[in-house]
Write an enzyme that holds these catalytic residues in place. Structure first.
Site, mmCIF file in Angstrom:
data_model
loop_
_atom_site.group_PDB
_atom_site.id
_atom_site.type_symbol
_atom_site.label_atom_id
_atom_site.label_comp_id
_atom_site.label_asym_id
_atom_site.label_seq_id
_atom_site.Cartn_x
_atom_site.Cartn_y
_atom_site.Cartn_z
ATOM 1 N N CYS A 1 18.510 11.230 58.382
ATOM 2 C CA CYS A 1 19.355 11.406 59.576
ATOM 3 C C CYS A 1 20.770 10.871 59.332
ATOM 4 C CB CYS A 1 18.692 10.688 60.746
ATOM 5 S SG CYS A 1 19.723 10.471 62.201
ATOM 6 N N CYS B 1 21.946 8.250 61.843
ATOM 7 C CA CYS B 1 21.218 6.995 61.592
ATOM 8 C C CYS B 1 21.880 6.224 60.449
ATOM 9 C CB CYS B 1 19.765 7.274 61.242
ATOM 10 S SG CYS B 1 18.818 8.114 62.525
#
Length: 146
Positions: free
Chosen positions: A73, A76
């Site tokens: 991600c 993230c």
């Protein structure tokens, strides 16, 4: 399926034994039972290893920010330095849940997208955000519930 659960439990037991042994060899260490009395919170994010571990972390600290993330991600990865700074610089404990490894925990936390951040205060979930957040927003949420 039961073999993988048993393997996971065994892996966690072995990891806990190693951690306890290291603490004993180093003259003690963090004891979850006295965390709230002394206000001790780890200076680094805690990698959650299972539901029991998450429950233990939430019970041991007044305020816990749980970061549901995935290695693949992009948002993230962008938030990771900020998450580490929040662990080091705030009174909240920060826990990280890898949604790929711990799908059941992520589902229980309501993580339908990553990153999902869940803030616990006094053992109860009080805030949930989805998507990248700025540091000021997260610090404000932590301070509001500290």
């Amino acid at each position: 399926m039961s073999e993988s659960i048993d393997d996971e439990r065994q892996r966690i037991r072995e990891q806990k034994k190693r951690e306890l042994q290291e603490r004993l060899e180093n003259g003690g260490g963090f004891d979850a039972s006295d965390a709230d009395e002394e206000g001790d919170t780890p200076d680094e994010p805690i990698a959650i290893t299972g539901q029991g571990h998450l429950d233990e972390v939430v019970a041991a600290h007044d305020v816990v920010l749980v970061d549901c993330y995935a290695d693949w991600c992009g948002p993230c990865q962008m938030m990771e330095p900020m998450i580490e700074a929040l662990a080091a610089e705030t009174d909240a404990a920060v826990a990280k849940v890898d949604v790929d490894r711990h799908q059941q925990i992520a589902q229980q936390l309501g993580a339908r997208g990553v990153p999902t951040l869940v803030l616990y205060a006094d053992g109860q979930p009080v805030e949930r955000t989805v998507g990248a957040q700025d540091r000021a927003t997260l610090e404000g949420l932590i301070e509001q519930h500290a």
